[in-house]
Design a protein around this motif. Structure first.
Motif, short mmCIF file in Angstrom:
data_model
loop_
_atom_site.label_atom_id
_atom_site.label_comp_id
_atom_site.label_asym_id
_atom_site.label_seq_id
_atom_site.Cartn_x
_atom_site.Cartn_y
_atom_site.Cartn_z
N LEU A 1 0.64 7.38 -7.21
CA LEU A 1 -0.47 6.53 -6.75
C LEU A 1 -1.79 7.23 -7.05
CD1 LEU A 1 -1.60 4.07 -5.13
CD2 LEU A 1 -1.35 5.49 -3.08
N ALA A 2 -2.73 6.50 -7.64
CA ALA A 2 -4.08 7.01 -7.90
C ALA A 2 -5.05 6.19 -7.07
CB ALA A 2 -4.41 6.93 -9.38
N ALA A 3 -5.41 6.69 -5.91
CA ALA A 3 -6.34 5.98 -5.02
C ALA A 3 -7.01 6.98 -4.11
CB ALA A 3 -5.59 4.93 -4.18
N GLY A 4 -8.22 6.69 -3.70
CA GLY A 4 -8.95 7.57 -2.80
C GLY A 4 -8.53 7.37 -1.36
N ASP A 5 -9.22 8.10 -0.49
CA ASP A 5 -8.91 8.00 0.93
C ASP A 5 -9.58 6.80 1.59
OD1 ASP A 5 -7.47 10.33 0.69
OD2 ASP A 5 -9.19 11.62 1.14
N ALA A 6 -10.66 6.28 0.97
CA ALA A 6 -11.39 5.16 1.57
C ALA A 6 -10.58 3.88 1.44
CB ALA A 6 -12.75 4.99 0.90
N PRO A 7 -10.68 2.98 2.42
CA PRO A 7 -9.96 1.71 2.31
C PRO A 7 -10.54 0.83 1.21
CG PRO A 7 -11.37 1.72 4.25
CD PRO A 7 -11.42 3.10 3.69
N ALA A 8 -9.73 -0.05 0.67
CA ALA A 8 -10.16 -1.02 -0.36
C ALA A 8 -9.77 -2.40 0.15
CB ALA A 8 -9.50 -0.72 -1.70
N TYR A 9 -10.72 -3.07 0.76
CA TYR A 9 -10.42 -4.35 1.40
C TYR A 9 -10.40 -5.49 0.37
CZ TYR A 9 -11.29 -1.89 5.77
OH TYR A 9 -11.24 -1.01 6.80
N ALA A 10 -9.48 -6.42 0.60
CA ALA A 10 -9.35 -7.59 -0.27
C ALA A 10 -9.07 -8.81 0.59
CB ALA A 10 -8.24 -7.39 -1.30
N ARG A 11 -9.53 -9.96 0.11
CA ARG A 11 -9.32 -11.24 0.80
C ARG A 11 -8.27 -12.02 0.03
NH1 ARG A 11 -10.33 -12.98 5.95
NH2 ARG A 11 -10.81 -15.21 6.03
N THR A 12 -7.08 -12.16 0.60
CA THR A 12 -5.97 -12.79 -0.12
C THR A 12 -5.18 -13.69 0.82
OG1 THR A 12 -4.31 -11.11 0.37
CG2 THR A 12 -5.80 -10.65 -1.46
N PRO B 1 -1.62 -14.42 2.72
CA PRO B 1 -0.72 -13.43 3.33
C PRO B 1 0.34 -12.91 2.36
CG PRO B 1 -1.10 -15.27 4.83
CD PRO B 1 -1.71 -15.65 3.53
N THR B 2 0.58 -11.61 2.40
CA THR B 2 1.61 -10.88 1.63
C THR B 2 1.39 -10.95 0.12
OG1 THR B 2 3.21 -12.70 1.37
CG2 THR B 2 3.28 -11.45 3.44
N ALA B 3 0.21 -11.41 -0.35
CA ALA B 3 0.00 -11.52 -1.79
C ALA B 3 0.03 -10.14 -2.45
CB ALA B 3 -1.32 -12.22 -2.08
N VAL B 4 -0.67 -9.16 -1.88
CA VAL B 4 -0.71 -7.83 -2.47
C VAL B 4 0.68 -7.18 -2.42
CG1 VAL B 4 -1.81 -5.56 -2.36
CG2 VAL B 4 -3.15 -7.61 -1.86
N ASP B 5 1.36 -7.32 -1.31
CA ASP B 5 2.69 -6.72 -1.17
C ASP B 5 3.65 -7.25 -2.22
OD1 ASP B 5 1.22 -7.25 1.40
OD2 ASP B 5 2.69 -5.80 2.16
N ASP C 1 -6.08 -4.14 3.59
CA ASP C 1 -6.46 -2.90 2.94
C ASP C 1 -5.51 -2.68 1.76
OD1 ASP C 1 -7.20 -0.42 2.13
OD2 ASP C 1 -6.87 0.58 4.06
N ALA C 2 -5.99 -3.00 0.57
CA ALA C 2 -5.13 -2.92 -0.61
C ALA C 2 -4.70 -1.49 -0.89
CB ALA C 2 -5.86 -3.49 -1.82
N ALA C 3 -5.54 -0.51 -0.57
CA ALA C 3 -5.17 0.89 -0.81
C ALA C 3 -3.99 1.30 0.08
CB ALA C 3 -6.37 1.80 -0.55
N ALA C 4 -4.03 0.88 1.34
CA ALA C 4 -2.94 1.22 2.25
C ALA C 4 -1.64 0.53 1.82
CB ALA C 4 -3.31 0.84 3.67
N ILE C 5 -1.76 -0.74 1.41
CA ILE C 5 -0.57 -1.47 0.97
C ILE C 5 0.02 -0.82 -0.27
CG2 ILE C 5 0.26 -3.67 0.06
CD1 ILE C 5 -1.74 -5.07 1.86
N ARG D 1 3.80 0.62 -0.73
CA ARG D 1 4.74 0.11 -1.74
C ARG D 1 5.19 1.22 -2.68
NH1 ARG D 1 6.69 -2.29 1.17
NH2 ARG D 1 8.12 -2.99 -0.46
N VAL D 2 4.31 2.14 -3.00
CA VAL D 2 4.72 3.27 -3.84
C VAL D 2 5.74 4.12 -3.11
CG1 VAL D 2 3.90 5.42 -4.89
CG2 VAL D 2 2.62 3.30 -5.22
#
Length: 465
Positions: A335-346, A348-352, A310-314, A318-319
């Motif tokens: 942070l500018a993001a909504g409440d809905a999750p934003a799933y991504a296929r990556t 491991p730890t790429a988004v972080d 969940d990129a939004a949660a990550i 991080r913020v």
């Protein structure tokens, strides 16, 4: 390439068929025509033996009945002419035809005449046969017959159609065989192309089956596999060396820093204290370089494994983690993001790690009073993360070099950093089949955008723009 091979085989087969069937077709036409001509010559010779008394005595005798019976039975017109070309006896259907005059000229000269040499399916003329009537070596006249060539043309056409059908079947068999042969020949090449793309996309374990196709292509496949093994081994050794060297250098570097730090109380000269502080800063900077090299080696080693995050949660975590540092440097981080999750296929730890590197750079270069915004949105069938700052930004030429290892802009050489942060981000994004783009922010600053593909089983994404 398969199509070109099949066309080559097919062209060769067609040329062979033309070379074989054309003489055979001509031979069949000539043989059928010769058979009919031989029969007519035999009949005309028999009539010539009966026509001698009729020409000498001027009385047709039994010849008239013979010609009528022959015409009625076979439908072949026949006539007996004297040396002055006057018709003495003729059957009911006798009519002069093209070629009759030429045949009579030959017959009246004492030789047998028949024509044409071959009947072709497209010819219309009859078969004309003329035989001289001899009496003691003297030519008294000639017997001439005209036979319709319809039956001969029909027979020749049938033979030719049979040859054409046989050739067509041979061509079809050749096409099927050519496709099979081309597939057998090109299968190793096709597999080699597919494996090359797989290796280029990061699957260094992909290999070619070296037991398919001709012997030459088998050797090529075996050589390719050997080359891929060698390249993979070299890359593993290189990454292992970087990781081990970075790890092993940390212990002596830590010991060196402690020793240098312990020298501080013994220094009384102000200039010496200043140099002592610079030495400590250089050891800290070297530690950062070693940490970045170790992170880069680990990132480059990550292959194929994909996880759904969940990129939004990550981004929110991080913020939250970087907010204290941003507050200490008087930088506003939001942070500018909504409440809905934003799933991504990556991987491991790429988004972080990517967000850590981008937020670190943004906070570092924005300066006091600057603003850093992290935005998460759905875009282009995936998840986009943007880090915007209000720092000095980069020129177009600097943006092209930003992901090179150890590269740093000339005006920030005195700022802490190893020049590997964006390189690590680029490696992680590429391993995740994503995209990293950087552009100037308006009115000033830099925007670094990450895009990661969405998982196949994720719910439909709504583009928030």
């Amino acid at each position: 390439m398969r199509r070109r091979l099949v066309i080559s085989y097919l062209l060769l087969m067609v040329l062979v068929l033309i070379a074989l069937e054309t003489p055979l077709a001509a031979t069949l036409a000539s043989r059928e025509t010769e058979r009919v001509r031989a029969d007519r010559l035999a009949d005309a010779t028999r009539f010539a033996s009966l026509a001698g008394p009729a020409l000498r005595g001027g009385i047709p005798g039994p010849l008239d009945n013979e010609l009528d019976s022959y015409d009625e039975l076979y439908g072949i017109g026949a006539a007996v002419v004297d040396r002055d070309r006057r018709t003495i006896v003729a059957s009911a259907s006798w009519r002069p035809a093209p070629g009759t005059r030429a045949a009579l000229d030959v017959a009246l000269s004492g030789q047998q005449a028949s024509g044409p040499e071959s009947v072709w399916p497209w010819t219309d003329g009859p078969i004309v046969v003329a035989v001289p009537i001899n009496d003691g070596g003297e030519v008294l006249g000639a017997v001439v017959t005209t036979t319709s060539a319809v039956s001969v043309r029909r027979t020749v056409t049938t033979w030719w159609l049979l040859l054409a059908g046989t050739g067509l079947l041979a061509v079809l068999a050749c096409v099927l065989t050519a496709f099979g042969l081309a597939g057998w020949v090109l299968r190793p090449v096709t597999e080699l192309d597919a494996v090359t793309h797989e290796i280029a996309e990061g699957d260094r374990s992909a290999r070619v089956q070296h037991r398919l196709g001709p012997q030459e292509l088998r050797r090529l496949a075996a050589s390719f596999n050997h080359m891929a093994d060698a390249v993979s081994d070299v890359m593993d050794r290189q990454r292992a060396f970087v990781a081990h060297a970075s790890h092993q250098l940390r212990n002596p570097l830590t010991a060196l820093r402690l020793r240098v730090e312990e020298l501080g109380p013994a220094l009384t000269d102000p200039q010496g204290r200043e140099e002592h502080q610079l030495a400590l800063e250089e050891t800290d900077r070297l530690a950062l370089v070693l940490d970045a090299l170790l992170t880069l080696a680990r990132a480059e080693r990550t292959e194929n494994l994909r996880v759904t995050v969940d990129a939004a949660a990550i981004a929110a975590s991080r913020v939250a983690a970087w907010t204290p540092l941003a507050r200490r440097r008087s930088v506003t981080l939001r942070l500018a993001a909504g409440d809905a999750p934003a799933y991504a296929r990556t991987v491991p730890t790429a988004v972080d790690q990517a967000l850590d590197a981008l937020i670190d750079n943004a906070v570092k270069f924005s300066g006091a009073g600057g603003e850093v915004t992290v935005e998460v949105r759905h875009r282009d069938g995936g998840t986009s993360l943007e880090v915007r700052d209000t720092g000095p930004g980069m020129t177009a030429s600097q943006l092209d070099q930003a992901t090179e290892r150890f590269w740093r802009a000339p005006e920030v050489q005195n700022v802490d950093g190893a020049g590997l942060g964006l390189t690590i981000v680029a490696v992680l994004v590429d391993a995740s089949d994503g995209r990293l783009t950087m552009r100037a922010n308006q009115p000033r600053g830099l925007t670094a955008a990450l895009w990661f593909p969405a998982p196949a089983d994720a719910p439909p994404l709504i583009d928030r723009r």
